[in-house]
Design a protein around this motif. Structure first.
Motif, PDB file in Angstrom:
ATOM      1  N   THR A  85       0.822  -1.218   0.000  1.00  0.00           N
ATOM      2  CA  THR A  85       0.000   0.000   0.000  1.00  0.00           C
ATOM      3  C   THR A  85       0.851   1.261   0.000  1.00  0.00           C
ATOM      4  OG1 THR A  85      -0.138  -0.038   2.436  1.00  0.00           O
ATOM      5  CG2 THR A  85      -1.872  -1.166   1.212  1.00  0.00           C
ATOM      6  N   GLN A  86       1.976   1.243   0.689  1.00  0.00           N
ATOM      7  CA  GLN A  86       2.791   2.449   0.842  1.00  0.00           C
ATOM      8  C   GLN A  86       3.573   2.807  -0.414  1.00  0.00           C
ATOM      9  OE1 GLN A  86       5.074   1.401   4.304  1.00  0.00           O
ATOM     10  NE2 GLN A  86       3.325   1.555   5.691  1.00  0.00           N
ATOM     11  N   LEU A  87       3.937   1.794  -1.206  1.00  0.00           N
ATOM     12  CA  LEU A  87       4.715   2.041  -2.417  1.00  0.00           C
ATOM     13  C   LEU A  87       3.921   1.780  -3.691  1.00  0.00           C
ATOM     14  CD1 LEU A  87       8.133   0.472  -1.342  1.00  0.00           C
ATOM     15  CD2 LEU A  87       7.492   2.884  -1.360  1.00  0.00           C
ATOM     16  N   GLY A  88       2.651   1.458  -3.540  1.00  0.00           N
ATOM     17  CA  GLY A  88       1.810   1.239  -4.708  1.00  0.00           C
ATOM     18  C   GLY A  88       2.158  -0.020  -5.478  1.00  0.00           C
ATOM     19  N   ILE A  89       2.562  -1.061  -4.749  1.00  0.00           N
ATOM     20  CA  ILE A  89       2.942  -2.329  -5.363  1.00  0.00           C
ATOM     21  C   ILE A  89       1.794  -3.327  -5.225  1.00  0.00           C
ATOM     22  CG2 ILE A  89       4.582  -4.245  -5.311  1.00  0.00           C
ATOM     23  CD1 ILE A  89       5.813  -1.643  -6.225  1.00  0.00           C
ATOM     24  N   ALA A 124      15.052  -1.887  -4.083  1.00  0.00           N
ATOM     25  CA  ALA A 124      14.736  -0.711  -3.270  1.00  0.00           C
ATOM     26  C   ALA A 124      14.941  -1.062  -1.799  1.00  0.00           C
ATOM     27  CB  ALA A 124      13.298  -0.261  -3.513  1.00  0.00           C
ATOM     28  N   VAL A 125      15.827  -0.336  -1.131  1.00  0.00           N
ATOM     29  CA  VAL A 125      16.008  -0.490   0.307  1.00  0.00           C
ATOM     30  C   VAL A 125      15.026   0.479   0.969  1.00  0.00           C
ATOM     31  CG1 VAL A 125      17.615  -0.369   2.236  1.00  0.00           C
ATOM     32  CG2 VAL A 125      18.441  -1.073  -0.015  1.00  0.00           C
ATOM     33  N   TYR A 126      14.170  -0.052   1.824  1.00  0.00           N
ATOM     34  CA  TYR A 126      13.026   0.714   2.347  1.00  0.00           C
ATOM     35  C   TYR A 126      13.069   0.746   3.870  1.00  0.00           C
ATOM     36  CZ  TYR A 126       8.049   2.132   2.569  1.00  0.00           C
ATOM     37  OH  TYR A 126       6.874   2.786   2.796  1.00  0.00           O
ATOM     38  N   HIS A 127      13.634   1.811   4.423  1.00  0.00           N
ATOM     39  CA  HIS A 127      13.691   2.014   5.871  1.00  0.00           C
ATOM     40  C   HIS A 127      12.466   2.807   6.333  1.00  0.00           C
ATOM     41  CE1 HIS A 127      17.437   0.106   6.034  1.00  0.00           C
ATOM     42  NE2 HIS A 127      18.186   1.003   6.639  1.00  0.00           N
ATOM     43  N   THR A 180      13.402   7.038  19.150  1.00  0.00           N
ATOM     44  CA  THR A 180      13.094   6.470  17.833  1.00  0.00           C
ATOM     45  C   THR A 180      12.216   7.405  17.023  1.00  0.00           C
ATOM     46  OG1 THR A 180      11.129   5.351  18.679  1.00  0.00           O
ATOM     47  CG2 THR A 180      13.196   4.149  18.763  1.00  0.00           C
ATOM     48  N   THR A 181      12.073   8.647  17.448  1.00  0.00           N
ATOM     49  CA  THR A 181      11.136   9.538  16.777  1.00  0.00           C
ATOM     50  C   THR A 181      11.801  10.389  15.713  1.00  0.00           C
ATOM     51  OG1 THR A 181      11.467  11.187  18.534  1.00  0.00           O
ATOM     52  CG2 THR A 181       9.629   9.654  18.782  1.00  0.00           C
ATOM     53  N   THR A 182      12.950   9.942  15.164  1.00  0.00           N
ATOM     54  CA  THR A 182      13.570  10.657  14.067  1.00  0.00           C
ATOM     55  C   THR A 182      12.564  10.804  12.935  1.00  0.00           C
ATOM     56  OG1 THR A 182      15.694   9.671  14.613  1.00  0.00           O
ATOM     57  CG2 THR A 182      15.491  10.672  12.434  1.00  0.00           C
ATOM     58  N   THR A 183      12.394  12.015  12.425  1.00  0.00           N
ATOM     59  CA  THR A 183      11.466  12.215  11.313  1.00  0.00           C
ATOM     60  C   THR A 183      12.174  12.921  10.181  1.00  0.00           C
ATOM     61  OG1 THR A 183      10.706  14.386  12.094  1.00  0.00           O
ATOM     62  CG2 THR A 183       9.531  12.454  12.913  1.00  0.00           C
ATOM     63  N   LEU A 184      11.628  12.773   9.012  1.00  0.00           N
ATOM     64  CA  LEU A 184      12.192  13.456   7.854  1.00  0.00           C
ATOM     65  C   LEU A 184      11.519  14.785   7.611  1.00  0.00           C
ATOM     66  CD1 LEU A 184      12.527  10.470   5.386  1.00  0.00           C
ATOM     67  CD2 LEU A 184      14.267  11.475   6.853  1.00  0.00           C
ATOM     68  N   SER A 185      10.455  15.059   8.335  1.00  0.00           N
ATOM     69  CA  SER A 185       9.716  16.290   8.088  1.00  0.00           C
ATOM     70  C   SER A 185      10.552  17.513   8.406  1.00  0.00           C
ATOM     71  CB  SER A 185       8.426  16.305   8.913  1.00  0.00           C
ATOM     72  OG  SER A 185       8.711  16.140  10.278  1.00  0.00           O
ATOM     73  N   GLY A 231      17.221   4.068  -2.374  1.00  0.00           N
ATOM     74  CA  GLY A 231      16.961   4.062  -0.942  1.00  0.00           C
ATOM     75  C   GLY A 231      15.757   4.915  -0.598  1.00  0.00           C
ATOM     76  N   TRP A 232      14.832   4.346   0.157  1.00  0.00           N
ATOM     77  CA  TRP A 232      13.572   5.007   0.494  1.00  0.00           C
ATOM     78  C   TRP A 232      13.356   4.989   2.006  1.00  0.00           C
ATOM     79  CZ3 TRP A 232       9.902   6.462  -3.438  1.00  0.00           C
ATOM     80  CH2 TRP A 232      10.297   6.130  -4.743  1.00  0.00           C
ATOM     81  N   VAL A 233      12.566   5.949   2.482  1.00  0.00           N
ATOM     82  CA  VAL A 233      12.175   5.985   3.892  1.00  0.00           C
ATOM     83  C   VAL A 233      10.677   6.232   3.989  1.00  0.00           C
ATOM     84  CG1 VAL A 233      12.347   7.258   6.070  1.00  0.00           C
ATOM     85  CG2 VAL A 233      14.415   6.759   4.759  1.00  0.00           C
ATOM     86  N   TRP A 234      10.016   5.432   4.820  1.00  0.00           N
ATOM     87  CA  TRP A 234       8.617   5.680   5.146  1.00  0.00           C
ATOM     88  C   TRP A 234       8.576   6.545   6.392  1.00  0.00           C
ATOM     89  CZ3 TRP A 234       3.867   5.715   3.347  1.00  0.00           C
ATOM     90  CH2 TRP A 234       2.778   5.721   4.223  1.00  0.00           C
ATOM     91  N   ASP A 235       8.058   7.768   6.243  1.00  0.00           N
ATOM     92  CA  ASP A 235       7.896   8.669   7.384  1.00  0.00           C
ATOM     93  C   ASP A 235       6.603   8.278   8.090  1.00  0.00           C
ATOM     94  OD1 ASP A 235       7.298  10.872   9.103  1.00  0.00           O
ATOM     95  OD2 ASP A 235       8.640  12.130   7.907  1.00  0.00           O
ATOM     96  N   VAL A 236       6.732   7.605   9.237  1.00  0.00           N
ATOM     97  CA  VAL A 236       5.565   7.082   9.949  1.00  0.00           C
ATOM     98  C   VAL A 236       4.611   8.204  10.348  1.00  0.00           C
ATOM     99  CG1 VAL A 236       4.809   5.867  12.032  1.00  0.00           C
ATOM    100  CG2 VAL A 236       6.800   5.041  10.761  1.00  0.00           C
ATOM    101  N   GLY A 237       5.174   9.332  10.807  1.00  0.00           N
ATOM    102  CA  GLY A 237       4.329  10.436  11.261  1.00  0.00           C
ATOM    103  C   GLY A 237       3.551  11.078  10.125  1.00  0.00           C
ATOM    104  N   LYS A 238       4.207  11.268   8.985  1.00  0.00           N
ATOM    105  CA  LYS A 238       3.566  11.921   7.838  1.00  0.00           C
ATOM    106  C   LYS A 238       2.853  10.927   6.930  1.00  0.00           C
ATOM    107  CE  LYS A 238       5.896  15.029   5.641  1.00  0.00           C
ATOM    108  NZ  LYS A 238       6.998  15.652   4.860  1.00  0.00           N
TER     109      LYS A 238
END
Length: 245
Positions: A85-89, A124-127, A180-185, A231-238
């Motif tokens: 769902t997150q990457l549209g696969i 794709a590496v997906y963190h 563990t609350t590092t965010t990319l926002s 390399g990809w990151v899923w931002d849990v908060g956003k």
């Protein structure tokens, strides 16, 4: 389940970093996450696994064995991560290889089989943010495992832990366990082919690990030279997937 992943999973269940306050559960960007429990009501045999009823249309085309997108995704075993769902696969389009932290080094055997036998040519590496890999070091995990053992078992079990490679994230040590609350926002990371942001941001355990794993795949002799690695990151908060590399 491989021992490294099981030990990590048990650590996450017992770590204060994941403990819930009260019994109602913790609300996150991915919904309500309930704390691990050993009560009878939460056992698998009580119905935690409930396969859906078959719903196959008469003329539905069977899913092919080789992934149609020729793509392999290496991601974390975290229960909040759903690459489909997150990457549209869609099912049948990509191999999904999961382990604690989404470590390419831990997925190498599967990736070689995926490429050589089933034709994938992109990885794709997906963190993701809020990953438990940022909360422990090997000495910390060793202590957690051996603390509950009898004295005569501690030495032999401790040796087993010492001989195991837990693939800790770069920059995470027993003296620097961070939230563990590092965010990319708060970074300037964009959906580009290059890392961006300040030096401090690039050295965070999350992004340092992502960069290290991508580089590992791009330079490993068992990975085919023409392989595209991102390399990809899923931002849990956003609730957003961001391409970093």
């Amino acid at each position: 389940m491989p021992f490294r992943h099981l030990a990590y999973s048990l650590y996450a269940c017992n770590s204060n970093m994941f403990n819930m306050r009260g019994s109602a559960g913790l609300s996150t960007g991915a919904g309500v996450v309930r704390h691990c429990s050993s009560s009878n009501s939460d056992n698998i045999s009580s119905g935690n696994i409930t396969p859906p009823s078959p719903n196959k249309a008469e003329n539905q085309t069977p899913i092919a064995l080789p992934p149609t997108k020729r793509l392999a995704i290496v991601t974390c075993m975290d229960a909040r991560i759903n690459p489909f769902t997150q990457l549209g696969i869609k099912p049948g389009e990509a191999h999904i290889i999961r382990n604690a932290g989404g470590m390419a080094r831990d997925a190498l055997r599967s990736l070689v089989i995926s490429q050589r036998l089933l034709g994938t040519r992109e990885i794709a590496v997906y963190h993701h943010t809020g990953c438990g890999m940022a909360t422990f070091s090997k000495p910390h995990l060793r202590t957690l495992i051996t603390d509950d053992l009898r004295d005569d078992d501690k030495q032999s079990t401790g040796r087993m832990v010492d001989e195991m490679e837990f693939l800790e994230w770069p920059g995470v040590s027993s003296n620097s366990l961070s939230s563990t609350t590092t965010t990319l926002s708060s970074t300037s990371a964009t959906k580009s082919d290059k890392l961006s942001g300040s030096t401090r941001e690039l050295e965070s355990p999350l992004l340092a690990s992502l960069k290290s794993e991508v580089n590992f795949l791009r330079t490993h002799p068992l990975i085919m030279r023409e392989t595209m690695v991102s390399g990809w990151v899923w931002d849990v908060g956003k609730e957003e997937a961001i391409r970093i590399i």
